[in-house]
Design an enzyme around this catalytic site. Structure first.
Site, mmCIF file in Angstrom:
data_model
loop_
_atom_site.group_PDB
_atom_site.id
_atom_site.type_symbol
_atom_site.label_atom_id
_atom_site.label_comp_id
_atom_site.label_asym_id
_atom_site.label_seq_id
_atom_site.Cartn_x
_atom_site.Cartn_y
_atom_site.Cartn_z
ATOM 1 C CD GLN A 99 -13.079 -1.094 -0.189
ATOM 2 O OE1 GLN A 99 -12.468 -0.788 0.536
ATOM 3 N NE2 GLN A 99 -14.259 -1.448 0.252
ATOM 4 C CB CYS B 251 -14.040 1.991 0.700
ATOM 5 S SG CYS B 251 -13.409 3.819 0.457
ATOM 6 N NE ARG C 150 -3.680 0.885 2.012
ATOM 7 C CZ ARG C 150 -4.964 1.057 2.831
ATOM 8 N NH1 ARG C 150 -5.054 1.711 3.730
ATOM 9 N NH2 ARG C 150 -6.171 0.480 2.344
ATOM 10 N NE ARG D 294 -11.071 -4.468 1.415
ATOM 11 C CZ ARG D 294 -10.200 -3.506 1.650
ATOM 12 N NH1 ARG D 294 -10.396 -2.493 2.405
ATOM 13 N NH2 ARG D 294 -9.055 -3.766 1.103
HETATM 14 N N1 CP Z 1 -11.133 0.379 3.073
HETATM 15 C C1 CP Z 1 -9.980 0.401 3.359
HETATM 16 O O1 CP Z 1 -9.029 0.203 2.686
HETATM 17 O O2 CP Z 1 -9.655 0.772 4.589
HETATM 18 P P1 CP Z 1 -8.240 0.934 5.373
HETATM 19 O O3 CP Z 1 -7.799 2.104 4.676
HETATM 20 O O4 CP Z 1 -8.518 0.899 6.872
HETATM 21 O O5 CP Z 1 -7.333 -0.158 5.005
HETATM 22 N N1 NVA Z 2 -9.860 7.390 -1.118
HETATM 23 C C1 NVA Z 2 -9.396 6.635 0.183
HETATM 24 C C2 NVA Z 2 -9.853 5.341 0.363
HETATM 25 C C3 NVA Z 2 -9.341 4.734 1.671
HETATM 26 C C4 NVA Z 2 -9.707 3.268 1.550
HETATM 27 C C5 NVA Z 2 -7.888 7.254 0.425
HETATM 28 O O1 NVA Z 2 -7.124 6.905 -0.491
HETATM 29 O O2 NVA Z 2 -7.549 7.667 1.508
#
Ligand code: CP
Ligand code: NVA
Length: 334
Positions: free
Chosen positions: A138, A273, A108, A318
């Protein structure tokens, strides 16, 4: 059933065929049923995975950790600052080291090109746990949640994304809906619409599947007859706090509220999400309340807490869907 993803990376929805996506959703549902029934499924016993987080996470990290352990794997997590990656070691070198020790790598972080580079240099599957441009894991959870509420199939369902329609989640949803033969509507101001090149790709896919992709600033036009109304935070990770004023000005008309839900079908569901600013009970939420005088942002607390809101089923999904993604890519195809 062979999904045909053994040994593959999981980087963006454009890389997957509709059949593979359906296969992952089906596998997620099966693994969810096994978990609920207490049936052990340590199918990947003896393997090890590493999770790299350059941005924060609650759901994605927990999902990879729990799913990895349920599958019998060893799981190591490295946060920003706790590895050499990026500061003392390039992505390419990091990938070539980690793939000698682990069977799979989750990443990530920021640009999509980073996860793509990691995958290019890794000999084991790389999973995109969110980049600035996309959030593919997601999508499988979202489809599972949609299937649980609309068991008749994905084709023809209308999904409206309200608000910051150019963020990672919106981009991935547009492509996913197109692949599933769904009608995707991005509802927001012209400044926050998805990139024209991605819209064009999604539209070309939709021509094949019977879906469609529409961009509109009209909440009434977008939400009328919708099956699913989806939103996400107005300022994503990696964007500066200073941008909040401008986003509130641009996106306030696109808040998911009682009026938006009233345009939709009575059986419509609300998805997000998460995390969500539906009240001011967070540090950032409180700061925004103090600075801008608003406590509810992309969704009202009433919609978030309503029976139509499936956000916590979605969050649970998830884990089941990330388990399916890891199983499909790490196990050998039968
Ligand atoms: N929806 C999602 O990706 O949540 P997190 O940022 O908590 O992983
Ligand atoms: N668009 C948001 C999604 C978080 C799961 C972000 O990138 O912060």
């Amino acid at each position: 059933m062979s999904i045909g993803l053994s040994g593959c990376d999981f980087l963006k929805m454009l890389d997957l065929t509709p059949r593979q996506i359906r296969g992952l959703v089906k596998l997620s549902a099966r693994l969810k049923a096994m978990k609920k029934a207490g049936e052990p499924h340590r199918f990947l016993e003896g393997k090890n995975i590493v999770l790299l987080f350059e941005k924060t996470s609650t759901r994605t990290r927990s999902s990879f950790e729990v799913a990895g352990r349920d599958l019998g794997m060893g799981v190591v997590c490295m946060d920003e600052g706790s590895s050499q990656m990026g500061t003392k070691e390039s992505i390419a070198d990091t990938a070539r080291v980690l793939c000698r020790m682990y069977d799979g790598i989750e990443y990530r972080g920021y640009g999509q090109e980073l996860v793509e580079e990691l995958a290019e240099y890794s000999s084991v599957p790389v999973w995109n746990g969110l980049t600035t441009e996309s959030h593919p894991t997601q999508m499988i959870a979202d489809l599972l949640t949609i299937q649980e509420n609309f068991p008749g199939g994905f084709e023809g369902l209308k999904l409206v994304f309200m608000g910051d329609a150019q963020n990672n989640v919106a981009n991935s949803l547009m492509v996913t809906c197109a692949k599933m033969g769904m009608h995707f509507v991005a509802c927001g101001p012209a400044e926050q619409m998805p990139m024209p090149s991605l819209v064009e790709k999604a539209r070309m896919i939709a021509v094949e599947t019977g879906g469609s992709v529409t961009l509109t600033p009209s909440v009434e036009e977008a939400c009328t007859g919708a099956d699913i109304i989806y939103t996400d935070i107005w300022v994503s990770m990696g964007e500066p706090f200073e941008i909040w004023g401008e986003r509130i000005r641009l996106l306030s008309p696109y808040q998911v509220n009682a009026q938006a839900m009233a345009y939709a079908k009575p059986e419509a569901i609300f998805l997000h999400c998460l995390p969500s600013y539906h009240d001011a009970k967070t540090k950032v939420g409180a700061q925004i309340l103090e600075q801008f005088g608003i406590a509810e942002m992309e969704v009202t607390d009433a919609v978030f807490e309503s029976a139509q809101s499936k956000v916590f089923d979605q969050a649970e999904n998830r884990m089941h869907s990330i388990k399916a993604i890891m199983y499909a890519t790490l196990a050998s195809d039968k």
